[in-house]
Design an enzyme around this catalytic site. Structure first.
Site, mmCIF file in Angstrom:
data_model
loop_
_atom_site.group_PDB
_atom_site.id
_atom_site.type_symbol
_atom_site.label_atom_id
_atom_site.label_comp_id
_atom_site.label_asym_id
_atom_site.label_seq_id
_atom_site.Cartn_x
_atom_site.Cartn_y
_atom_site.Cartn_z
ATOM 1 N N ASN A 18 1.026 -0.672 0.350
ATOM 2 C CA ASN A 18 0.248 0.454 0.160
ATOM 3 C C ASN A 18 1.256 1.220 -0.165
ATOM 4 O OD1 ASN A 18 -3.145 -0.877 -0.002
ATOM 5 N ND2 ASN A 18 -1.837 -2.070 2.272
ATOM 6 N N GLU A 19 1.102 1.614 -1.136
ATOM 7 C CA GLU A 19 1.946 2.518 -1.292
ATOM 8 C C GLU A 19 1.330 4.119 -1.579
ATOM 9 O OE1 GLU A 19 5.188 2.628 -1.908
ATOM 10 O OE2 GLU A 19 5.571 0.725 -3.735
ATOM 11 N N PRO A 20 2.302 4.859 -0.556
ATOM 12 C CA PRO A 20 1.398 6.152 -0.210
ATOM 13 C C PRO A 20 0.141 6.530 -1.212
ATOM 14 C CG PRO A 20 3.965 7.036 -0.457
ATOM 15 C CD PRO A 20 3.699 5.588 -0.683
ATOM 16 N N SER A 55 -2.760 5.762 -0.671
ATOM 17 C CA SER A 55 -3.932 4.401 -0.434
ATOM 18 C C SER A 55 -4.195 4.690 1.010
ATOM 19 C CB SER A 55 -2.762 3.128 0.198
ATOM 20 O OG SER A 55 -2.195 2.395 -0.918
#
Ligand code: GLP
Length: 644
Positions: free
Chosen positions: A159-161, A163
């Site tokens: 879950n990258e920035p 998300s």
């Protein structure tokens, strides 16, 4: 949540342990208890599992408990967080492979109880597949305990920035920093998949209990932000603050940016040791954007440092003391200045010349971290030996070796002069016949016999190691080091291991002890303390530490100082520098030229540091300038390491 005064800024319960192994042991025991409790009531325990280097120690401990203590995983159901999209299961870097190698193949968990996102699902079917994964979690009764690592972007799972807290299992695009961090595993950033399937932040938050693990200084910034800043999509791990039962378990380096360790005077009473006073004044100078000598009493009182003033003030007196301390870290004589008064110098004058041992975890780390200092040590007459601890062959992309292998092949099949001009097609530079007497294969056969990375054919790894040796010799030669003093230890842990899973062996210590006894150094330059304990620099440093312990009684140790140089990717707190070796613009250029000999590294993770080495050295110089000290072009920083 019970906290002490010093933890007042932490919005998540955090436990800090001395070592990652200690955390792994404690957590494995906790998991064993949960398994037993469930088993006694005839139910299953549902575990959410993570990949990466961080949980490896936990998995090793669980395997040990299974083998030695009979811990059974028969009633455990697992759901993994994520998987690269587009990788077949048997790809060496697939998370499916990782989980089986690291855990599942060594315990008695039923295969039907294992769930890992399927990276081979066609793009069009991913959405339905993800919904089904969520349903399977729900059907299993939800996740009882979710284990997490954290990426340097603040991601959990993938879950990258960006998300949100409600995100569910889905296909995501990987952040460029995440792909850079994975570049070494995949032998080049270009080979890292661009997409992954991951549980969402919302899926993770639905777990009944969450434990996030982190080791090493590289994670410290993101840990502090996740725990102390308001939750935000720019840092998905910060949403864990909204979960009622989340705990962070950290080693000391990973906790070092938390306010209670970094700026402890802001969150309670402290004992003003000399080191803490220096750190505090340096911080104040940077924070208030004033040179040290211009700090006023008001600056101290306005920043929660009144008691420092009471103890050691007024500001005028304290400023001068710290200014002098910082000033005394600067030296153009990293091996000590012969016949000079060394009372306030970082290194002692005698003996001169010194026997100096520079240890580089991989060839190129020495040039990146201390190329300028290396050159000075040689110029100032010291006997300098540079030893690359590992061969660094995993850091060479396959295609880098083609030119080298072709050179060897050509050398062994002398073609008539001018022949290559007559056949200029690109094909002519690749295939060459295999030379059986010399054992040299054609580049084509070498390259086709490998699948890359740790699974590469032994010949390929050997050639890659030789390539790095050549680069290293060129780079150290450029710094004036004699060829016979450029050594290669080829430590076995590296040859037998792979990224994220390295661990020291007895043979590594034996080899290092032998080197120390051969050189009997007055100075050792090393790097790798405080890093992720399974990274190459950290394992190398641990081997050095153990080797020093073995040679504790040796006479040379009494007269040996150890200096830590900064590893390529790390920033240091400026106030913790014990020796600052300045470089003129010309010296910086010379350093960069020596780094450029490491051609195979230009696109690798260290390639990033290659480009930023200049920037790092200049930023240290700028910090010294802003303290109101000297204005140099660049500075290489060192910390003194005390042998325990
Ligand atoms: C990957 C994984 C994460 C993991 C992170 C950190 O991105 N998808 O689940 O937490 O890497 O990896 P490491 O533990 O190797 O630092």
């Amino acid at each position: 949540m019970t906290t002490t005064e010093s933890q007042q800024r932490e919005r998540i319960p955090i436990h800090v342990h001395d070592t990652a192994d200690e955390v792994a042991r404690t957590l494995a025991r906790e998991i064993a208890t949960l398994i037993h409790q469930r088993a006694s009531s005839g139910r299953s325990l549902v575990l959410g599992l993570a990949t990466g280097s961080t949980p490896v120690r936990l998995y090793r401990e669980l395997i040990r408990m299974h083998r030695e203590e009979g811990l059974s995983f028969y009633n455990v159901i697992t759901f993994n967080l994520d998987e690269y999209h587009g990788l077949p299961r048997d790809h060496p870097e697939s998370y499916w492979r990782f989980m089986h190698d690291q855990l599942f193949d060594h315990i008695d968990i039923p295969r039907t109880s294992i769930h890992i996102p399927d990276g081979t699902v066609p793009r069009a079917a991913v959405y339905d597949w993800c919904r089904d994964y969520e349903k399977q979690i729900t059907d299993a009764g939800g996740i009882d305990l979710q284990i997490l690592g954290i990426g340097r972007t603040g991601h959990i799972g993938f879950n990258e920035p960006g998300s949100g807290p409600d995100s569910r299992t889905r296909l995501v695009t990987l952040d460029s920093m995440t792909r850079r961090d994975a570049a070494r595993d995949f032998l080049g950033e270009a080979n890292v998949p661009r997409h992954a399937i991951t549980m969402g932040v919302g899926t993770i938050l639905a777990a009944k209990k969450i434990i996030l693990l982190a080791w090493g200084e590289a994670k410290s910034r993101v840990i502090a932000d996740a725990a102390e800043r308001p939750p935000a999509e720019t840092l998905p791990a910060s949403f864990l603050q909204q979960h009622p039962d989340t705990t962070f378990l950290l080693d000391r380096p990973a906790a070092s940016e938390l306010t209670r360790f970094k700026l402890p005077w802001l969150v309670g009473q402290v004992e003003w040791t000399p080191a803490l006073s220096r750190r505090a004044v340096a911080w104040l100078s940077r924070h208030a954007k004033k040179p040290v000598l211009k700090l006023l009493d008001d600056d101290y009182t306005e920043h929660g440092m009144s008691d420092l003033l009471t103890e050691q003030g007024p500001a005028y007196k304290l400023n001068i003391r710290i200014f002098n301390e910082l000033q005394h870290t600067i030296t153009g004589w990293p091996g000590g200045k012969p016949d000079a008064d060394d009372t306030h110098r970082p290194e002692r004058a005698a003996p001169h010349p010194k026997r100096v041992l520079v240890l580089a975890p991989e060839p190129s780390d020495d040039a990146l971290g201390m190329g300028g200092t290396l050159r000075r040590l040689v110029e100032q007459g010291h006997h300098v030996t540079v030893a690359a601890q590992t061969s660094g062959n995993l850091g060479v992309p396959d295609d880098e070796i083609a030119t080298f292998a072709d050179f060897l092949a050509e050398l062994n099949t002398p073609a008539p002069v001018g022949a290559s001009l007559a056949t200029p097609s690109p094909a002519s530079i690749v295939p060459r016949p295999l030379i059986s007497e010399s054992g040299v294969q054609s580049p084509e056969s070498i390259l086709s016999s490998c699948s890359g990375g740790v699974h590469a054919a032994p010949d390929l790894r050997r050639y890659k190691a030789l390539l790095r040796r050549g680069e290293q010799r060129a780079a150290t030669r450029a710094c004036g080091v004699l060829a016979e003093n450029t050594l290669f230890l080829d430590l076995p842990f590296y040859e037998q291991g792979r990224y994220r899973q390295f661990r020291a062996t007895e043979a590594d210590i034996t080899a290092t002890v032998a080197l120390l006894r051969k050189i009997t150094p007055h100075q050792i330059f090393a790097t790798g303390d405080s890093e992720d304990p399974s990274s190459v620099p950290a394992v190398c440093f641990d081997i050095l530490r153990q080797s020093l312990a073995r040679t504790r009684e040796d006479a040379w140790q009494r007269d040996c100082r150890i200096w830590l140089y900064r590893s390529p990717a790390r920033d240091w707190n400026i106030a913790e520098i014990d020796m600052a070796v300045p470089m003129s613009p010309l010296e910086l250029t010379a350093k960069l030229q020596s780094i450029r000999h490491h051609k195979s590294q230009r696109d690798q993770q260290t390639g990033e540091s290659w480009r930023t080495a200049e920037h790092h050295d200049q930023s240290v110089a700028r910090a010294y300038d802003e303290f109101g000290l000297a204005n140099y072009e660049a500075i290489e920083p060192f910390r003194r390491y005390q042998i325990a």
